[in-house]
Design a protein around this motif. Structure first.
Motif, PDB file in Angstrom:
ATOM      1  N   ASN A 124       3.237  -7.067  -0.257  1.00  0.00           N
ATOM      2  CA  ASN A 124       2.335  -5.980  -0.644  1.00  0.00           C
ATOM      3  C   ASN A 124       3.092  -4.665  -0.752  1.00  0.00           C
ATOM      4  OD1 ASN A 124       0.621  -3.544   0.308  1.00  0.00           O
ATOM      5  ND2 ASN A 124      -0.943  -5.023  -0.287  1.00  0.00           N
ATOM      6  N   THR A 125       3.966  -4.404   0.214  1.00  0.00           N
ATOM      7  CA  THR A 125       4.748  -3.164   0.189  1.00  0.00           C
ATOM      8  C   THR A 125       5.661  -3.118  -1.028  1.00  0.00           C
ATOM      9  OG1 THR A 125       4.708  -3.049   2.607  1.00  0.00           O
ATOM     10  CG2 THR A 125       6.408  -1.768   1.480  1.00  0.00           C
ATOM     11  N   ALA A 126       6.324  -4.235  -1.319  1.00  0.00           N
ATOM     12  CA  ALA A 126       7.213  -4.289  -2.482  1.00  0.00           C
ATOM     13  C   ALA A 126       6.434  -4.105  -3.773  1.00  0.00           C
ATOM     14  CB  ALA A 126       7.963  -5.620  -2.497  1.00  0.00           C
ATOM     15  N   ALA A 127       5.278  -4.758  -3.851  1.00  0.00           N
ATOM     16  CA  ALA A 127       4.460  -4.640  -5.061  1.00  0.00           C
ATOM     17  C   ALA A 127       3.948  -3.220  -5.252  1.00  0.00           C
ATOM     18  CB  ALA A 127       3.294  -5.623  -4.991  1.00  0.00           C
ATOM     19  N   SER A 128       3.527  -2.591  -4.158  1.00  0.00           N
ATOM     20  CA  SER A 128       3.005  -1.223  -4.242  1.00  0.00           C
ATOM     21  C   SER A 128       4.067  -0.246  -4.725  1.00  0.00           C
ATOM     22  CB  SER A 128       2.472  -0.781  -2.880  1.00  0.00           C
ATOM     23  OG  SER A 128       1.410  -1.600  -2.460  1.00  0.00           O
ATOM     24  N   MET A 179       0.836  -1.183   0.000  1.00  0.00           N
ATOM     25  CA  MET A 179       0.000   0.000   0.000  1.00  0.00           C
ATOM     26  C   MET A 179       0.880   1.244   0.000  1.00  0.00           C
ATOM     27  SD  MET A 179      -2.978   1.087   2.700  1.00  0.00           S
ATOM     28  CE  MET A 179      -1.849   1.212   4.092  1.00  0.00           C
ATOM     29  N   VAL A 180       0.640   2.129  -0.946  1.00  0.00           N
ATOM     30  CA  VAL A 180       1.376   3.392  -1.020  1.00  0.00           C
ATOM     31  C   VAL A 180       0.443   4.531  -0.642  1.00  0.00           C
ATOM     32  CG1 VAL A 180       2.585   5.008  -2.523  1.00  0.00           C
ATOM     33  CG2 VAL A 180       2.955   2.556  -2.793  1.00  0.00           C
ATOM     34  N   LEU A 181       0.839   5.314   0.336  1.00  0.00           N
ATOM     35  CA  LEU A 181       0.066   6.476   0.750  1.00  0.00           C
ATOM     36  C   LEU A 181       0.765   7.735   0.256  1.00  0.00           C
ATOM     37  CD1 LEU A 181      -0.717   5.432   4.428  1.00  0.00           C
ATOM     38  CD2 LEU A 181      -2.309   5.438   2.512  1.00  0.00           C
ATOM     39  N   THR A 182      -0.023   8.687  -0.208  1.00  0.00           N
ATOM     40  CA  THR A 182       0.543   9.928  -0.730  1.00  0.00           C
ATOM     41  C   THR A 182      -0.049  11.121   0.003  1.00  0.00           C
ATOM     42  OG1 THR A 182      -1.141  10.028  -2.475  1.00  0.00           O
ATOM     43  CG2 THR A 182       0.952   8.959  -3.012  1.00  0.00           C
ATOM     44  N   CYS A 183       0.706  12.196   0.018  1.00  0.00           N
ATOM     45  CA  CYS A 183       0.251  13.449   0.622  1.00  0.00           C
ATOM     46  C   CYS A 183      -0.970  13.965  -0.140  1.00  0.00           C
ATOM     47  CB  CYS A 183       1.380  14.468   0.583  1.00  0.00           C
ATOM     48  SG  CYS A 183       0.917  16.107   1.209  1.00  0.00           S
ATOM     49  N   LEU A 243      -0.001  -1.505  16.457  1.00  0.00           N
ATOM     50  CA  LEU A 243      -1.364  -2.006  16.526  1.00  0.00           C
ATOM     51  C   LEU A 243      -2.172  -1.528  15.327  1.00  0.00           C
ATOM     52  CD1 LEU A 243      -3.542  -2.032  19.755  1.00  0.00           C
ATOM     53  CD2 LEU A 243      -4.523  -1.451  17.547  1.00  0.00           C
ATOM     54  N   ARG A 244      -2.021  -0.245  14.973  1.00  0.00           N
ATOM     55  CA  ARG A 244      -2.761   0.281  13.829  1.00  0.00           C
ATOM     56  C   ARG A 244      -2.312  -0.391  12.528  1.00  0.00           C
ATOM     57  NH1 ARG A 244      -2.343   5.094  17.150  1.00  0.00           N
ATOM     58  NH2 ARG A 244      -0.407   5.743  16.145  1.00  0.00           N
ATOM     59  N   ARG A 245      -1.011  -0.686  12.408  1.00  0.00           N
ATOM     60  CA  ARG A 245      -0.528  -1.373  11.214  1.00  0.00           C
ATOM     61  C   ARG A 245      -1.129  -2.775  11.120  1.00  0.00           C
ATOM     62  NH1 ARG A 245       3.470  -0.823   7.354  1.00  0.00           N
ATOM     63  NH2 ARG A 245       4.021   1.211   8.219  1.00  0.00           N
ATOM     64  N   LEU A 246      -1.215  -3.472  12.247  1.00  0.00           N
ATOM     65  CA  LEU A 246      -1.871  -4.780  12.256  1.00  0.00           C
ATOM     66  C   LEU A 246      -3.307  -4.665  11.757  1.00  0.00           C
ATOM     67  CD1 LEU A 246      -2.205  -7.810  13.138  1.00  0.00           C
ATOM     68  CD2 LEU A 246      -2.905  -6.916  15.373  1.00  0.00           C
ATOM     69  N   LEU A 247      -4.034  -3.680  12.271  1.00  0.00           N
ATOM     70  CA  LEU A 247      -5.441  -3.529  11.888  1.00  0.00           C
ATOM     71  C   LEU A 247      -5.595  -3.244  10.398  1.00  0.00           C
ATOM     72  CD1 LEU A 247      -6.774  -1.445  14.911  1.00  0.00           C
ATOM     73  CD2 LEU A 247      -7.183  -3.876  14.438  1.00  0.00           C
ATOM     74  N   ILE A 248      -4.748  -2.397   9.868  1.00  0.00           N
ATOM     75  CA  ILE A 248      -4.843  -2.086   8.447  1.00  0.00           C
ATOM     76  C   ILE A 248      -4.581  -3.329   7.606  1.00  0.00           C
ATOM     77  CG2 ILE A 248      -3.687  -0.857   6.563  1.00  0.00           C
ATOM     78  CD1 ILE A 248      -5.686   0.853   8.050  1.00  0.00           C
ATOM     79  N   GLN A 249      -3.619  -4.161   8.025  1.00  0.00           N
ATOM     80  CA  GLN A 249      -3.372  -5.376   7.261  1.00  0.00           C
ATOM     81  C   GLN A 249      -4.554  -6.336   7.350  1.00  0.00           C
ATOM     82  OE1 GLN A 249       0.001  -7.821   8.352  1.00  0.00           O
ATOM     83  NE2 GLN A 249      -0.017  -8.837   6.353  1.00  0.00           N
TER      84      GLN A 249
END
Length: 360
Positions: free
Chosen positions: A261-265, A1-5, A103-109
């Motif tokens: 997922n991070t690598a693919a994004s 997942m890529v997040l942008t400003c 914890l938030r990273r776990l939830l997002i996954q």
């Protein structure tokens, strides 16, 4: 997942934990329901026709949005925390603030994987977190899971403490995110396996979880893991009891899929023509997600990507990113976790937070 400003004049890459864009200074907040960053320039933020507000724990570095009218202004992640140190124990609360991004990273996954998150404040046995400090209470805090509640000792958010424990316990890897993923494995074995038709094949693969856990602990800390444990288990700790074997396998499945997922994004791809390893005969293109029939591709992609990431870490003088050996029996266990998580029973999406719930 890529997040942008969200600033159209910037659009720089930001992190899941970012409160401010490093490039342009825009205050940021995560709208978890859509997994997008928005500008936190107002106390009232309209997203998809619904009113949201910055979480009241933003001063403790929470960058999530809370739905209007929910939980005293706290976001969904913060509401999942059932217990924490008292408000006057600011030193321990600082450690809670260091733990919460994991914890938030776990939830997002879990949200990305479509795994249900039934919160403790909606149902008995629902998911919740007790984030406690052994230093504030002068009482031992045992990391574990019971009846939906995951307990962590936030003192381990301190690198020096956690590294000391890692070395003493002879572990190659120990992180707060790893703790959360492991304990989530206990929770999801309980609700997705032990209470469903998956329990019989689970026992055939991992062993019978009904054997004495107390006896297993005593044996493990008295005699240690078998000498040949790497032939069948992902870690020494996994050898202790079938529950721990499943939880470790679940955690590693989350490690693997999130990194892929991070690598693919980011568009990472290994080009076989530029490799000196003769066994790599074609490109390795990781995916953001792997369907029910894609497990073999997942394992292949991970074998090559983890080797590459380990080489990168060594180039920086750091330990391997993924210091584990995946034997064929471990592949079978990971395949089981993949089957469970890609063949989930029907769920519904909560309109207030975007997380799935199990159908009643």
């Amino acid at each position: 997942m890529v997040l942008t400003c969200p600033n159209p004049a910037c659009l720089g890459v930001v992190f899941l934990e970012s409160l401010v864009c490093d490039a342009c200074g825009t205050p940021l907040a995560l709208h978890a329901a859509s997994r997008t960053m928005v500008a936190a320039t107002s106390p009232d933020i309209l997203v998809d026709g619904r009113l949201w507000h910055p979480c009241t724990n933003r001063s403790w570095n929470c960058n999530w949005l809370a739905a209007d009218g929910s939980g005293a202004g706290r976001c969904f992640a913060c509401r999942l925390v059932r217990r924490r140190p008292p408000s006057d124990d600011t030193i321990s609360l600082e450690k809670v603030a260091l733990t919460m991004p994991h914890l938030r990273r776990l939830l997002i996954q879990l949200q990305q994987l479509g795994v249900p998150v039934d919160p403790h404040f909606e149902a008995d046995g629902g998911l919740g977190f007790d984030l406690l400090s052994s230093r504030s209470s002068n009482q031992k805090v045992v990391i574990g899971h019971a009846n939906g509640i995951i307990t962590l000792d936030v003192v381990e958010s301190l690198d020096a403490v956690r590294e000391q424990l890692r070395v003493r316990l002879r572990e190659p890897y120990r992180t707060m995110l790893g703790h959360l993923r492991h304990e989530a494995g206990h929770y999801y074995q309980w609700i997705l396996v032990e209470q469903t038709g998956w329990i019989t094949p689970c026992r055939e693969l991992f062993g019978d979880e009904r054997v004495s856990y107390t006896d297993a602990i005593d044996r493990h800390y008295r005699t240690g893991a078998p000498d040949d444990w790497q032939d069948s288990f992902i870690s020494e700790y996994a050898t202790m009891h079938p529950w721990e074997d499943f939880a470790e396998s679940f955690a590693h499945y989350l490690h693997i899929t999130d990194t892929l997922n991070t690598a693919a994004s980011a568009g990472v791809e290994l080009d076989a023509s530029r490799q000196t390893v003769p066994l790599l005969t074609g490109p390795v293109t990781p995916r953001t997600s792997y369907g029910p029939d894609d497990f073999d591709a997942l394992v292949r992609d991970w074998r090559w990507l983890s080797l590459f990431f380990n080489r990168v870490n060594r180039a920086m003088g750091a330990a391997d990113l993924y210091p584990f050996r995946i034997s064929e029996p471990v592949v079978a266990k990971l395949r089981f976790v993949h089957r469970v998580l890609t063949q989930l029973p029907p769920t519904r999406i909560s309109v207030t937070d975007g997380f799935r719930r199990r159908d009643a």
